[in-house]
Design a protein around this motif. Structure first.
Motif, PDB file in Angstrom:
ATOM      1  N   LEU A 276      16.606   9.392  21.476  1.00 12.87           N
ATOM      2  CA  LEU A 276      17.618   9.605  20.443  1.00 12.87           C
ATOM      3  C   LEU A 276      17.071   9.297  19.044  1.00 12.87           C
ATOM      4  O   LEU A 276      17.412   9.974  18.074  1.00 12.87           O
ATOM      5  N   ARG A 277      16.201   8.288  18.948  1.00  8.54           N
ATOM      6  CA  ARG A 277      15.674   7.871  17.637  1.00  8.54           C
ATOM      7  C   ARG A 277      14.800   8.938  16.987  1.00  8.54           C
ATOM      8  O   ARG A 277      14.551   8.884  15.788  1.00  8.54           O
ATOM      9  N   SER A 278      14.330   9.902  17.755  1.00  7.99           N
ATOM     10  CA  SER A 278      13.465  10.940  17.191  1.00  7.99           C
ATOM     11  C   SER A 278      14.261  12.069  16.541  1.00  7.99           C
ATOM     12  O   SER A 278      13.660  12.970  15.945  1.00  7.99           O
ATOM     13  N   TYR A 279      15.577  12.029  16.647  1.00  9.54           N
ATOM     14  CA  TYR A 279      16.407  13.075  16.062  1.00  9.54           C
ATOM     15  C   TYR A 279      17.208  12.532  14.885  1.00  9.54           C
ATOM     16  O   TYR A 279      17.676  11.383  14.921  1.00  9.54           O
ATOM     17  N   PRO A 280      17.375  13.330  13.828  1.00  9.86           N
ATOM     18  CA  PRO A 280      18.205  12.879  12.705  1.00  9.86           C
ATOM     19  C   PRO A 280      19.678  12.818  13.109  1.00  9.86           C
ATOM     20  O   PRO A 280      20.143  13.613  13.926  1.00  9.86           O
ATOM     21  N   THR A 281      20.408  11.883  12.518  1.00 15.78           N
ATOM     22  CA  THR A 281      21.826  11.739  12.833  1.00 15.78           C
ATOM     23  C   THR A 281      22.620  12.944  12.347  1.00 15.78           C
ATOM     24  O   THR A 281      23.505  13.447  13.047  1.00 15.78           O
ATOM     25  N   GLY A 282      22.309  13.375  11.100  1.00  9.73           N
ATOM     26  CA  GLY A 282      23.064  14.480  10.518  1.00  9.73           C
ATOM     27  C   GLY A 282      22.426  15.829  10.780  1.00  9.73           C
ATOM     28  O   GLY A 282      21.227  15.942  11.031  1.00  9.73           O
ATOM     29  N   ASP A 283      23.233  16.853  10.702  1.00  6.83           N
ATOM     30  CA  ASP A 283      22.761  18.226  10.867  1.00  6.83           C
ATOM     31  C   ASP A 283      22.083  18.678   9.573  1.00  6.83           C
ATOM     32  O   ASP A 283      22.726  18.817   8.525  1.00  6.83           O
ATOM     33  N   GLN A 284      20.767  18.895   9.622  1.00  6.97           N
ATOM     34  CA  GLN A 284      20.002  19.259   8.434  1.00  6.97           C
ATOM     35  C   GLN A 284      20.365  20.638   7.897  1.00  6.97           C
ATOM     36  O   GLN A 284      20.005  20.984   6.768  1.00  6.97           O
ATOM     37  N   HIS A 285      21.064  21.437   8.686  1.00 10.41           N
ATOM     38  CA  HIS A 285      21.438  22.790   8.268  1.00 10.41           C
ATOM     39  C   HIS A 285      22.948  22.920   8.059  1.00 10.41           C
ATOM     40  O   HIS A 285      23.486  24.029   8.115  1.00 10.41           O
ATOM     41  N   ASP A 286      23.605  21.804   7.822  1.00 10.43           N
ATOM     42  CA  ASP A 286      25.049  21.816   7.619  1.00 10.43           C
ATOM     43  C   ASP A 286      25.382  22.629   6.360  1.00 10.43           C
ATOM     44  O   ASP A 286      25.018  22.242   5.244  1.00 10.43           O
ATOM     45  N   PRO A 287      26.077  23.777   6.490  1.00  7.56           N
ATOM     46  CA  PRO A 287      26.372  24.623   5.322  1.00  7.56           C
ATOM     47  C   PRO A 287      27.390  24.002   4.371  1.00  7.56           C
ATOM     48  O   PRO A 287      27.538  24.463   3.242  1.00  7.56           O
ATOM     49  N   ASN A 288      28.093  22.972   4.814  1.00  5.56           N
ATOM     50  CA  ASN A 288      29.119  22.344   3.977  1.00  5.56           C
ATOM     51  C   ASN A 288      28.632  21.064   3.311  1.00  5.56           C
ATOM     52  O   ASN A 288      29.442  20.285   2.799  1.00  5.56           O
ATOM     53  N   TYR A 289      27.305  20.848   3.333  1.00  3.89           N
ATOM     54  CA  TYR A 289      26.750  19.626   2.718  1.00  3.89           C
ATOM     55  C   TYR A 289      25.631  19.998   1.751  1.00  3.89           C
ATOM     56  O   TYR A 289      24.705  20.731   2.098  1.00  3.89           O
ATOM     57  N   ARG A 290      25.740  19.530   0.518  1.00  4.24           N
ATOM     58  CA  ARG A 290      24.700  19.733  -0.496  1.00  4.24           C
ATOM     59  C   ARG A 290      24.613  18.461  -1.343  1.00  4.24           C
ATOM     60  O   ARG A 290      25.614  17.788  -1.595  1.00  4.24           O
ATOM     61  N   ARG A 291      23.412  18.153  -1.798  1.00  2.08           N
ATOM     62  CA  ARG A 291      23.220  17.064  -2.743  1.00  2.08           C
ATOM     63  C   ARG A 291      22.135  17.472  -3.746  1.00  2.08           C
ATOM     64  O   ARG A 291      21.076  17.992  -3.363  1.00  2.08           O
ATOM     65  N   LEU A 292      22.432  17.218  -5.043  1.00  2.00           N
ATOM     66  CA  LEU A 292      21.457  17.482  -6.091  1.00  2.00           C
ATOM     67  C   LEU A 292      21.310  16.215  -6.929  1.00  2.00           C
ATOM     68  O   LEU A 292      22.307  15.666  -7.403  1.00  2.00           O
ATOM     69  N   ARG A 293      20.080  15.765  -7.098  1.00  2.00           N
ATOM     70  CA  ARG A 293      19.800  14.555  -7.882  1.00  2.00           C
ATOM     71  C   ARG A 293      18.785  14.892  -8.965  1.00  2.00           C
ATOM     72  O   ARG A 293      17.981  15.816  -8.817  1.00  2.00           O
ATOM     73  N   TYR A 294      18.804  14.087 -10.027  1.00  2.00           N
ATOM     74  CA  TYR A 294      18.037  14.445 -11.235  1.00  2.00           C
ATOM     75  C   TYR A 294      17.508  13.187 -11.906  1.00  2.00           C
ATOM     76  O   TYR A 294      18.184  12.155 -11.959  1.00  2.00           O
ATOM     77  N   ILE A 295      16.287  13.291 -12.419  1.00  2.00           N
ATOM     78  CA  ILE A 295      15.689  12.200 -13.187  1.00  2.00           C
ATOM     79  C   ILE A 295      14.783  12.817 -14.243  1.00  2.00           C
ATOM     80  O   ILE A 295      14.150  13.849 -14.002  1.00  2.00           O
ATOM     81  N   ARG A 296      14.756  12.210 -15.434  1.00  2.00           N
ATOM     82  CA  ARG A 296      13.893  12.740 -16.510  1.00  2.00           C
ATOM     83  C   ARG A 296      13.159  11.603 -17.203  1.00  2.00           C
ATOM     84  O   ARG A 296      13.735  10.543 -17.458  1.00  2.00           O
ATOM     85  N   TYR A 297      11.896  11.843 -17.490  1.00  4.46           N
ATOM     86  CA  TYR A 297      11.105  10.930 -18.307  1.00  4.46           C
ATOM     87  C   TYR A 297      10.434  11.774 -19.392  1.00  4.46           C
ATOM     88  O   TYR A 297       9.519  12.547 -19.102  1.00  4.46           O
ATOM     89  N   ALA A 298      10.932  11.633 -20.639  1.00  2.00           N
ATOM     90  CA  ALA A 298      10.435  12.452 -21.758  1.00  2.00           C
ATOM     91  C   ALA A 298      10.601  13.927 -21.404  1.00  2.00           C
ATOM     92  O   ALA A 298      11.701  14.371 -21.094  1.00  2.00           O
ATOM     93  N   ASP A 299       9.499  14.711 -21.404  1.00  2.00           N
ATOM     94  CA  ASP A 299       9.619  16.144 -21.121  1.00  2.00           C
ATOM     95  C   ASP A 299       9.329  16.490 -19.664  1.00  2.00           C
ATOM     96  O   ASP A 299       9.307  17.670 -19.303  1.00  2.00           O
ATOM     97  N   ASP A 300       9.120  15.493 -18.810  1.00  2.00           N
ATOM     98  CA  ASP A 300       8.930  15.720 -17.377  1.00  2.00           C
ATOM     99  C   ASP A 300      10.224  15.367 -16.648  1.00  2.00           C
ATOM    100  O   ASP A 300      10.814  14.316 -16.900  1.00  2.00           O
ATOM    101  N   PHE A 301      10.649  16.228 -15.744  1.00  2.00           N
ATOM    102  CA  PHE A 301      11.832  15.900 -14.961  1.00  2.00           C
ATOM    103  C   PHE A 301      11.652  16.348 -13.525  1.00  2.00           C
ATOM    104  O   PHE A 301      10.811  17.198 -13.209  1.00  2.00           O
ATOM    105  N   LEU A 302      12.430  15.736 -12.662  1.00  2.00           N
ATOM    106  CA  LEU A 302      12.354  16.027 -11.229  1.00  2.00           C
ATOM    107  C   LEU A 302      13.767  16.112 -10.671  1.00  2.00           C
ATOM    108  O   LEU A 302      14.619  15.286 -10.995  1.00  2.00           O
TER     109      LEU A 302
END
Length: 483
Positions: A276-302
């Motif tokens: 069981l430990r080798s499988y992720p708990t959540g469904d990685q292809h869940d169409p109803n789940y999205r997350r977007l995160r952002y960070i910037r340092y001067a003119d570089d961002f991720l």
């Protein structure tokens, strides 16, 4: 006149409440503001570097402050063009650097302190460059602590950001909050002061003042619009769902384990739990789940995105369009990449990825920061010749204390920067090369062997594994030996 700190605190209070800034120009009549600016600048190595005139910090006096204030009061202050020089970049290219005259540096610092006090409370917490209580480590720590489950990294780099900032857009942003035309005209004249290259005058049609202490805060004010676009438009649009739905495989195994435990088959349940430990708990292809995160340092961002690649591509296009249409800036195509989280994205000199391990599956999905191997190779090369540690001829005429202190400062600087890396132990290789190079440098200086230098300046340390010889002498130990 009020104390400079009291004035800045009032300005900071208005900024935190989002109130407009009025009658700010007359704050530049305050001598205490220039004394504060002097206290921040005079220690800098560039304080003694000449611009297009012979004026440096060496000629600083209260009379000079009075002269600057008099010209400001009567609106007769004229910015001097900066002297342009070129310095090498890490990629072998040359970077233009502007060197202002001392009076301009002092006035820029006074203006910078006002702008920082006002805008700092309004800046995004995702912006970490050139800000008090922020830096590379705060940006990287945010990634490390909050970017779990990221699937795609969007690496952003703005092409020639500081040189291509549009003056009209920047001034329009300042006009939104600063209701003082005299201050805005002073800032406008600074942006258009120009530069001298080979003693020929050149106009500046875009960009912030090269080498100016005010440039970082102006860039942050300009790029704050990018931060707001990402946080108020892209993140809400590309974020959905509270949690991922459970992975079907994980769910099936989980209920089988519960059934086995209920029937008293503990051994079978234990073996199945390992699987069981080798499988992720959540469904990685869940169409109803999205997350977007952002960070910037001067003119570089991720940006970190949990979702499909086609949406990551859409985010990149939206960023490019916004920068072009609203800020007249361009993304660097060669540096703006979409990288799968299982691979390594580059940000602030680190490699960033998402862990995937069969041996420790409980760590899967967690962000991982690493020291790039090519960075380590490059740093080690400074202390090598033909693949072996070597002495540094340029240090031989220094005192033993200064030589050891130099090596120690260089090593601490590298280790302290990469202290967040999960593979920080790799720096043990650098330590060995630096220790060997240090001992060879001391041995060459005294015309003796590295073994004798290690015995002279080294020390014995008691460890759980026994007594060991520490070959890298500490600065305090060397100082004690010398005296």
């Amino acid at each position: 006149m009020q104390n400079a700190e009291a004035v800045l605190e009032i300005i900071r209070s208005r900024g935190s409440k989002g109130l407009p800034l009025e009658e700010v120009y007359r704050q530049l009549f305050n001598p205490d503001l220039y004394l504060r600016a002097y206290g921040r600048l005079y220690r800098n190595a560039g304080a003694m570097t000449r611009g297009v005139t012979a004026e440096t910090v060496d000629g600083m006096s209260k009379a000079k402050i009075t002269s600057i204030i008099d010209r400001i009061r009567h609106e007769r202050y004229r910015w001097t063009p900066v002297r342009r020089e070129y310095i090498p970049k890490a990629n072998g290219k040359m970077r233009p650097l502007g060197i202002p005259v001392w009076s301009d540096k002092l006035l820029q610092e006074a203006m910078r302190s006002i702008l920082e006090a006002y805008y700092e409370p309004q800046f995004s917490e995702n912006s970490h460059g050139f800000r008090p209580q922020h830096g590379c480590h705060t940006a990287l720590a945010d990634i490390q602590h909050a970017w779990h489950g990221t699937k795609w990294f969007i690496e952003g780099d703005i092409k020639g950001c500081f040189d291509n900032i549009d003056h009209e857009i920047l001034l329009s942003i300042l006009q939104e909050k600063i209701r003082d035309n005299r201050f805005l005209i002073l800032a406008s004249n600074l942006l258009k002061a120009g530069y001298l290259e080979d003693w020929r005058y050149n106009k500046t049609h875009s960009g912030t003042p090269q080498g100016g202490v005010i440039s970082p805060i102006l860039a942050n004010i300009h790029l704050d619009r990018l931060d707001r676009f990402v946080e108020r438009t892209l993140i809400p649009e590309f974020t959905r769902g509270k949690i991922r739905k459970m992975n079907p495989v994980y769910k099936r195994l989980f209920y089988r384990i519960r059934k086995l435990e209920k029937n008293g088959e503990a051994d079978a349940a234990r073996e199945l739990r390992k699987e069981l430990r080798s499988y992720p708990t959540g469904d990685q292809h869940d169409p109803n789940y999205r997350r977007l995160r952002y960070i910037r340092y001067a003119d570089d961002f991720l940006l970190g995105f949990a979702g499909p690649k086609d949406e990551a591509e859409e985010i990149k296009v939206r960023l490019k369009t916004f920068l072009g249409d609203h800020l007249k800036l361009e993304l660097s195509e060669e540096k703006t990449l979409i990288t799968h989280a299982s691979e390594m994205a580059r940000f602030l000199g680190y490699k960033v990825s998402i862990r995937r391990s069969d041996e420790r599956p409980q760590l899967n999905g967690m962000p991982e920061l690493r020291v790039p191997s090519e960075v380590l190779d490059k740093v080690c090369a400074r202390y090598m010749r033909d693949g072996k540690p070597t002495h540094r001829t340029e240090l031989i005429h220094d005192s033993d204390f200064d030589i050891v202190n130099r090596y120690g400062a260089e090593y601490r600087g590298i280790v302290q920067y990469y202290v967040l890396a999960h593979n920080v132990r790799w720096l043990g290789r650098l330590r060995w090369y630096m220790e060997s190079s240090l001992l060879r440098t001391l041995a060459r200086k005294h015309n003796t062997t590295t073994t004798k230098m290690a015995r002279l300046y080294g020390r014995r340390m008691v460890t759980p594994s026994g007594t060991m010889m520490k070959c890298s002498p500490s600065s305090s130990n060397v100082k004690a030996k010398i005296h």
